[in-house]
Design an enzyme around this catalytic site. Structure first.
Site, PDB file in Angstrom:
ATOM      1  N   VAL A  41     -25.723  25.259 -52.951  1.00  0.00           N
ATOM      2  CA  VAL A  41     -26.951  24.421 -52.576  1.00  0.00           C
ATOM      3  C   VAL A  41     -27.696  25.044 -51.705  1.00  0.00           C
ATOM      4  O   VAL A  41     -27.327  25.864 -50.663  1.00  0.00           O
ATOM      5  CB  VAL A  41     -26.367  23.098 -51.701  1.00  0.00           C
ATOM      6  CG1 VAL A  41     -27.562  22.400 -50.946  1.00  0.00           C
ATOM      7  CG2 VAL A  41     -25.469  22.176 -52.682  1.00  0.00           C
ATOM      8  N   GLU A  42     -28.999  25.146 -52.190  1.00  0.00           N
ATOM      9  CA  GLU A  42     -29.903  25.825 -51.366  1.00  0.00           C
ATOM     10  C   GLU A  42     -30.532  25.016 -50.425  1.00  0.00           C
ATOM     11  O   GLU A  42     -31.678  24.144 -50.865  1.00  0.00           O
ATOM     12  CB  GLU A  42     -31.161  26.548 -52.066  1.00  0.00           C
ATOM     13  CG  GLU A  42     -30.467  27.693 -53.022  1.00  0.00           C
ATOM     14  CD  GLU A  42     -30.081  29.188 -52.246  1.00  0.00           C
ATOM     15  OE1 GLU A  42     -30.581  29.106 -50.959  1.00  0.00           O
ATOM     16  OE2 GLU A  42     -29.531  29.756 -52.805  1.00  0.00           O
TER      17      GLU A  42
END
Ligand SMILES: [Zn+2]
Length: 298
Positions: free
Chosen positions: A265-266
């Site tokens: 997850v960015e």
């Protein structure tokens, strides 16, 4: 609790306070960093589904450590008071899943970025050499050996090595050097040992930035539907990474070696290190995403 400039000392303080206050939360060390700091893991929840969350493989991305420590604290407070948490019944969440949370995979690197590097540090020579005149607080992503921990996993390692050489990287560097061999570093060895012991049902590695969720490895898109479910609750976009971002990382290794769902997850948007003014939005978006891990269909 102060989650800004969240270095290793703030992490240990926060977690000591957490276990002191709540008997249902525990913290253990799953290994040591190059400079001897503990890689700390919080365990909370009684459910069958085992969820693994980790943050700050990359030191400029320390806001992900703030996020995960903050999630654990808020979850614990809600459980004690039996209040609703992220729109869910907290007791139901507690009975549904066991969370294993490693907020800071790379404590040495995080401390370089937040506090700078002192001349008497045993890593001073390596870090100065790897920086080539750059400012450690602005660029350092690696551990104290100049290895990029999220390129030190055993997943298309040779291919990743070829790509980094094409980028002109042949040794210790502030970013993207994968090390001599897979799992050469104590921090990735710690994550590996924990994962092999627990075989988590779902794993999320938190990075910044881009507001995206990466789900595939080497054309394996089996977990796209799960990524889309996480995208729906967080407002992020399910996406495929490209180039060097698509090999030798934690999620690549889990998908490749264990055939278990794992995601990158960015969090947040902008230039790393993200300004702390983003923390509230990052918290809101990702609390929903993390909680959904307990309930979504796998
Ligand atoms: Zn990253």
């Amino acid at each position: 609790m102060d989650f800004n400039n969240f270095d290793y000392e703030k992490l240990t303080k926060t977690l000591s306070a957490l276990v002191k206050k709540y008997a249902f939360a525990s913290v253990f060390s799953c290994g040591k960093s190059v400079l001897g700091r503990d890689i700390l893991c919080i365990r909370i929840g009684k459910g069958k589904r085992k969820i693994f969350l980790n943050g700050a493989h990359h030191s400029l991305e320390w806001i992900t450590s703030s996020l995960l420590a903050s999630y654990a604290c808020d979850y614990a407070a809600a459980l004690k008071d039996e209040t609703e948490f992220c729109g869910e019944n907290i007791l139901k969440l507690y009975q549904s899943a066991a969370f294993y949370i490693v907020p800071m995979v790379n404590p040495d690197g995080v401390n370089f970025v937040i506090n700078g590097i002192k001349k008497n540090s045993p890593a001073y020579g390596v870090v100065k050499g790897a920086l080539g005149g750059r400012n450690v607080k602005k660029v350092w992503q690696a551990n104290a050996n100049g290895v990029d921990l999220n390129h030190n996993y055993d997943a298309s390692f040779a291919e990743g090595k070829k790509m980094e050489r094409e980028m002109g990287i042949f040794g210790a560097n502030y970013t993207r050097y994968s090390g001599e061999e897979p799992f050469s570093e104590p921090e990735t060895q710690a994550v590996k040992a924990l994962f092999e012991k627990e075989k988590f049902d779902i794993s999320v590695a938190f990075h910044s930035q881009g507001e995206e969720i990466y789900y595939d490895f080497a054309g394996n898109t089996k977990y796209k539907r799960t990524a889309e479910a996480l995208a729906k609750v967080s407002g992020y976009t399910a996406a495929k990474p490209g180039g060097i971002a698509s090999v030798t990382g934690f999620k690549d290794w889990v998908i490749d070696k264990f055939s278990l769902p794992a995601f990158t997850v960015e969090a947040g948007k902008g230039q790393n290190p993200l300004p702390f003014s983003q923390f509230e939005k990052i918290r809101k978006d990702n609390y929903a995403l993390i909680t959904e891990c307990a309930f979504l269909r796998l």
